[in-house]
Write an enzyme that holds these catalytic residues in place. Structure first.
Site, PDB file in Angstrom:
ATOM      1  N   GLY A  37      38.533  28.514  32.594  1.00 15.05           N
ATOM      2  CA  GLY A  37      37.105  28.768  32.505  1.00 15.05           C
ATOM      3  C   GLY A  37      36.781  30.245  32.615  1.00 15.05           C
ATOM      4  O   GLY A  37      37.273  30.935  33.513  1.00 15.05           O
ATOM      5  N   GLY A  38      35.959  30.721  31.671  1.00 13.21           N
ATOM      6  CA  GLY A  38      35.556  32.124  31.668  1.00 13.21           C
ATOM      7  C   GLY A  38      34.078  32.303  31.954  1.00 13.21           C
ATOM      8  O   GLY A  38      33.440  33.225  31.447  1.00 13.21           O
ATOM      9  N   GLY A  39      33.519  31.415  32.788  1.00 12.15           N
ATOM     10  CA  GLY A  39      32.126  31.535  33.196  1.00 12.15           C
ATOM     11  C   GLY A  39      31.981  32.426  34.415  1.00 12.15           C
ATOM     12  O   GLY A  39      32.847  33.259  34.700  1.00 12.15           O
ATOM     13  N   SER A  40      30.909  32.228  35.159  1.00 13.81           N
ATOM     14  CA  SER A  40      30.650  33.061  36.341  1.00 13.81           C
ATOM     15  C   SER A  40      31.793  32.991  37.344  1.00 13.81           C
ATOM     16  O   SER A  40      32.256  34.010  37.862  1.00 13.81           O
ATOM     17  CB  SER A  40      29.349  32.615  37.014  1.00 13.81           C
ATOM     18  N   CYS A 197      21.638  24.468  39.877  1.00 12.78           N
ATOM     19  CA  CYS A 197      20.471  25.065  40.524  1.00 12.78           C
ATOM     20  C   CYS A 197      19.312  24.079  40.598  1.00 12.78           C
ATOM     21  O   CYS A 197      18.425  24.057  39.737  1.00 12.78           O
ATOM     22  CB  CYS A 197      20.017  26.330  39.813  1.00 12.78           C
ATOM     23  N   CYS A 376      18.926  29.590  46.369  1.00  7.25           N
ATOM     24  CA  CYS A 376      18.088  29.228  45.232  1.00  7.25           C
ATOM     25  C   CYS A 376      16.844  30.113  45.267  1.00  7.25           C
ATOM     26  O   CYS A 376      15.946  29.885  46.082  1.00  7.25           O
ATOM     27  CB  CYS A 376      17.698  27.758  45.294  1.00  7.25           C
TER      28      CYS A 376
END
Length: 446
Positions: A37-40, A197, A376
């Site tokens: 995975g190359g997300g956050s 979120c 949040c």
């Protein structure tokens, strides 16, 4: 003769480098650390791990860390709420993934198809086998657009009045629909269950409500919140404050009402009520938060639980199966019992980094433990934001509680969300140099 701009040359160079390093990696088929995975989470952890080994004088070689991800683009997803509120263009929140990968980290542009933890290997969608010494799973979750009858066709219809901030393709439609509304029912939904979120569905509602107020449309538009959850928010302190705000602003609240169908032709939304019966509601504008869940690749996977989440220790983020102790996970794909946010990743990544480094270095994890911290930033209008911060057990863990009552909205928090966080993300977080409440200071663990 073809002339390239500097940007074009940089893109071509980046693409060639990614291709070349992927070819090299496929030749040997093994990585010291493989990040799925190359997300956050993936970008943060890959860079933090590289930096941590270097800081300890145990420098990794180019290609020792590999990221596996077929995505063409990387997105700053928290920015999509700002797009839906008309504050930023969506292009601010998308960059080519390969442009964010430093030369010492290999990117293989494929996705994972299956996991074989007993052989410390994975199989990609092309059938290639990749082996690893340590594995970090950071693939996020999937949005189940087809989980609501009629939703996909409604989102594609510019006249449907249906939109969602939960995709790059549709987040600007949110602003277009909200800005074009002059009268009628503006309905905002949230499903029961786990989503990215959990405050975002009402953030965009509050922004629309405030926009209608500021532009003299409030008397002609009824704003209503239909949520599959029993309360406004999972943490009582903030939920009570948000419900009081809802009552004060005369926003309708319909709890344990789950959206199950959309009829764009007749502008009707169908909700399932707590007693199991359905109710049809007329809408003029409908903002949808779709149901979400684990990726299909985890169905029946030996590294996931029956629901499809990667099962890790909630403190160390190491896999709970001792036979798979070289596997870690963070972010949305993990079983960590906390809200799935980018802020959570900023707290998880340093702990995972320390524990994986210690495992490689000493054979066991360190004393670093994750306490469930997440945040949040709840937009409640233009120029105001309630900053919800909490940890495991839904207990508030607030950064500014000695200065502010964080159950109230403040302008400072608004500018953190609108200005600071996006800048910190692109300049520091994806490079492994942002540590959440610690800023640029990497935490130490005793």
């Amino acid at each position: 003769m073809i002339l390239l701009t500097q940007a074009g040359k940089a893109s071509l160079s980046s693409n060639f480098r990614s291709y070349a390093t992927a070819i090299q990696s496929s030749a040997n088929g093994r990585s010291k650390i493989l990040v799925i995975g190359g997300g956050s989470g993936g970008l943060s952890i890959a860079n933090q791990l590289y930096n941590r080994f270097n800081a300890a004088g145990k420098q990794l070689k180019d290609g020792d860390i590999t990221i596996l991800d077929a995505a063409e683009y990387h997105y700053y997803q928290p920015g999509w709420t700002l797009v839906g509120a008309g504050l930023r263009p969506k292009t601010d929140f998308r960059r080519p993934l390969d442009s964010l990968i430093p030369k010492h980290i290999t990117l293989i542009p494929e996705n994972v198809q299956s996991f074989s933890p007993t052989t410390s290997s994975v199989t990609t969608t092309s059938g290639r086998q990749l082996s690893y010494d340590a594995l970090v799973v950071a693939v996020g979750l999937q949005i189940n657009w087809n989980g609501i009858r009629g939703l996909t066709s409604a989102l594609a219809d510019p006249t449907s009045g249906v939109s969602s901030i939960y995709s790059y393709a549709t987040c600007d439609k949110v602003w277009d629909d909200a800005e074009g509304l002059r009268s009628g029912n503006a309905i905002f939904t949230q499903p029961a269950g786990i989503i990215k979120c959990a405050g975002a569905p009402q953030k965009i509602m509050w922004m629309a409500w405030d926009r209608y107020r500021k532009t003299g449309r409030a008397d002609n538009i009824d704003v209503k919140f239909y949520t599959g959850m029993p309360t406004m928010f999972s943490v009582k302190k903030y939920s009570d404050a948000l419900n009081a705000l809802r009552i004060e602003r005369k926003v309708g609240g319909f709890f344990e009402h789950n959206l199950v169908g959309v009829d764009p032709g007749n502008h009707k939304a169908t909700f399932k009520k707590p007693d199991g019966t359905n109710i049809d509601v007329d809408y003029t504008l409908l903002h949808v938060t779709p149901p979400m869940g684990p990726l299909d690749v985890f169905k029946g996977s030996p590294i996931a639980d029956s629901a499809g989440w990667v099962t890790v220790n909630q403190a160390t983020m190491q896999h709970v199966n001792p036979d798979f102790n070289n596997i870690f996970a963070l972010g949305d794909c993990s079983s960590l019992p906390t809200s799935k946010t980018a802020a959570a990743i900023t707290a998880q990544a340093p702990v995972l980094t320390e524990n994986l480094f210690s495992l490689v270095d000493t054979g066991k994890v360190s004393k670093a433990q994750y306490d469930g911290y997440t945040s949040c930033p709840l937009l409640t209008g233009y120029g105001e934001l309630m900053l919800a911060e909490f940890r495991y057990g839904l207990e508030p863990k607030e950064t500014f509680s000695n200065i502010f009552d964080q159950s109230k909205s403040h302008r400072l928090f608004y500018h953190l969300k609108k200005d600071l966080f996006p800048s910190a993300y692109w300049n520091f977080m994806v490079k492994g140099r942002w540590f959440g409440t610690g800023g640029l200071s990497r935490p130490t663990y005793q």
